[in-house]
Design an enzyme around this catalytic site. Structure first.
Site, short mmCIF file in Angstrom:
data_model
loop_
_atom_site.label_atom_id
_atom_site.label_comp_id
_atom_site.label_asym_id
_atom_site.label_seq_id
_atom_site.Cartn_x
_atom_site.Cartn_y
_atom_site.Cartn_z
N ASP A 28 26.59 -8.88 36.51
CA ASP A 28 25.68 -8.57 37.53
C ASP A 28 24.53 -8.32 36.70
O ASP A 28 24.34 -7.45 35.74
CB ASP A 28 26.30 -7.23 37.97
N ASP A 125 23.44 -12.08 42.52
CA ASP A 125 23.13 -11.91 41.00
C ASP A 125 24.21 -11.39 40.38
O ASP A 125 24.46 -10.82 39.03
CB ASP A 125 22.04 -10.53 40.88
N GLU A 126 25.64 -11.93 40.89
CA GLU A 126 26.78 -11.65 40.31
C GLU A 126 27.74 -12.83 40.28
O GLU A 126 27.86 -13.80 41.17
CB GLU A 126 27.65 -10.67 41.33
#
Ligand code: DCP
Ligand code: CA
Ligand code: CA
Length: 406
Positions: A28, A125-126
């Site tokens: 992340d 974002d992961e």
């Protein structure tokens, strides 16, 4: 954030209670949008920055740099409210396509470490990566994790935090143990020590609201949840209650979830070994990427309604623009001409600051009706693109090209 792959009861393998000899990494980006803006503008480094601002000092804080967080700024506040805590807050607008391109680059880079089917994009974002095919123990998994982090720093000059564990839920929790730029490992042996004192609301799928309901039942930590009564959990939350309890125990047997076949967009970025700035080189590069995209669209029988062009400079700065086509298309010429129209409006590269990467993305994809996509000229001039693609796939990219200008 949508829970694209939150383990459903049907994903759980009923024959086993927990994964054995499996290694999942979760990563992340740290303060994602804010970190990107700080990277792209050195003046912002070390400053309290938030992203999500609008003209006139309005907007909502989508995220804030760690400097701003230290002064009390939090996601979800209005910028006006945030300024009460942090009067010198620098509020910046959000630019989605830029962040998306970074995540796509990350996914591409991960493909160098593990097969594609071992990678799952989970949110903006992961992602999760199943390392089981390439790591035999935690030592090897950790080394791979460190290499991946190093690669991300090298490619994007950004930090991620990473968690490694024997299941996805614990990998995701482990990521939260050390931020920013952390790497934490949770094993069957250390899970109690590392995770059981964390707040139950941090568990995948729980969040604040369910966290309150758990609190009312006396369940405050992950450990409380793991040791809770199954029947009480079922009574309060139904089948989800059973899942929450199982996940807290590490009994998550879900696997990597691959993207559905339904394509929503196509993107192609190309990083050049030699940066360029002359207009003829730029045209050539844009044309090459444009042709690749149009061909990819045709190979999937699709036409696009929307396109964006992005440009990365040597110093990693970024510029981009987009356009809506008058009519859905997969025509090489229309895509090239539109890309050039976007390019004219961008901050162009120069001998002092050259371009290193161009990217084209198309979205709003529909099935191609073949007879209506060749719309460049008023007289419905048609061109046998599909036949040309067949030639290209047989004899190579350079065999034939449609004349587009010069
Ligand atoms: N985001 C958003 N709206 C929200 C939450 C997040 O637009 N309500 C955006 C901005 C974030 C990005 O998604 O930068 C990723 O969200 P995260 O929850 O992962 O938060 P950050 O990456 O910003 O910070 P952290 O370091 O805590 O992961
Ligand atoms: Ca993040
Ligand atoms: Ca996130």
């Amino acid at each position: 954030m949508p829970l694209y792959s939150f383990p459903h009861i049907k994903d759980m393998n009923c024959h086993i209670t927990e994964h054995q000899n499996r290694f999942f990494a979760h990563m992340d980006f740290d303060a994602f949008y804010a970190q990107v803006e700080q990277r792209d503008n050195p003046i912002l480094q070390g400053q309290p920055v938030s992203v999500g601002g609008m003209e006139g000092g309005k907007g909502i804080v989508m995220t804030a740099s760690y400097e701003a967080r230290a002064q009390g700024v939090a996601t979800g506040m209005s910028v006006l409210e945030a300024r009460k805590f942090c009067p010198n807050l620098i509020s910046l607008p959000c630019y989605g396509p830029k962040y998306e391109a970074i995540t796509l680059n990350l996914l591409k880079a991960l493909g160098k470490f593990v097969p594609e089917e071992c990678i799952e994009q989970y949110s903006v974002d992961e992602c999760f990566v199943d390392l089981s095919q390439v790591a035999r123990n935690y030592y090897e998994a950790k080394n791979l994790g460190l290499k991946i982090k190093e690669k991300i720093r090298e490619l994007e000059d950004l930090t991620v935090s990473m968690g490694i564990s024997y299941n996805k839920t614990f990998a995701k929790l482990a990521t939260k143990l050390r931020k920013p730029d952390g790497l934490s490992i949770v094993t069957q042996e250390n899970k109690k020590r590392k995770l059981y004192s964390m707040q139950a609301s941090k568990l995948w799928g729980v969040g604040r609201r369910i966290g309150f309901r758990l609190g009312a039942m006396g369940i405050i930590t992950i450990g409380d949840l793991a040791e809770s009564s199954q029947s009480a959990m079922k009574k309060e939350f139904g089948v989800n209650g059973i899942i929450f309890r199982k996940l807290a125990c590490g009994e998550d047997t879900s696997e990597i979830v691959l993207k559905t076949n339904q394509e929503k967009s196509l993107t192609h970025n190309h990083t050049m070994s030699e940066p360029i700035y002359k207009i003829e080189d730029i045209k050539k590069e844009i044309r090459r990427i444009g042709e690749y995209i149009s061909r990819k669209l045709r190979s999937k029988n699709l036409v696009a309604g929307h396109m964006h062009l992005s440009l990365r400079f040597e110093n990693l700065k970024y510029d981009a623009g987009n356009i809506k086509f008058a009519k859905h298309t997969n025509d090489d010429r229309e895509i090239f001409n539109s890309a050039m129209m976007i390019y004219q409006k961008l901050y162009g590269p120069s001998a002092k600051l050259k371009a290193r990467q161009f990217g084209i993305g198309v979205s709003d994809l529909h099935m191609d009706r073949k007879d209506t996509n060749l719309n460049l000229f008023d007289n419905n001039y048609s061109f046998p693109f599909y036949a040309l693609d067949k030639l290209k796939s047989k004899y190579g990219e350079e065999i034939i090209r449609v004349g587009i200008e010069n």
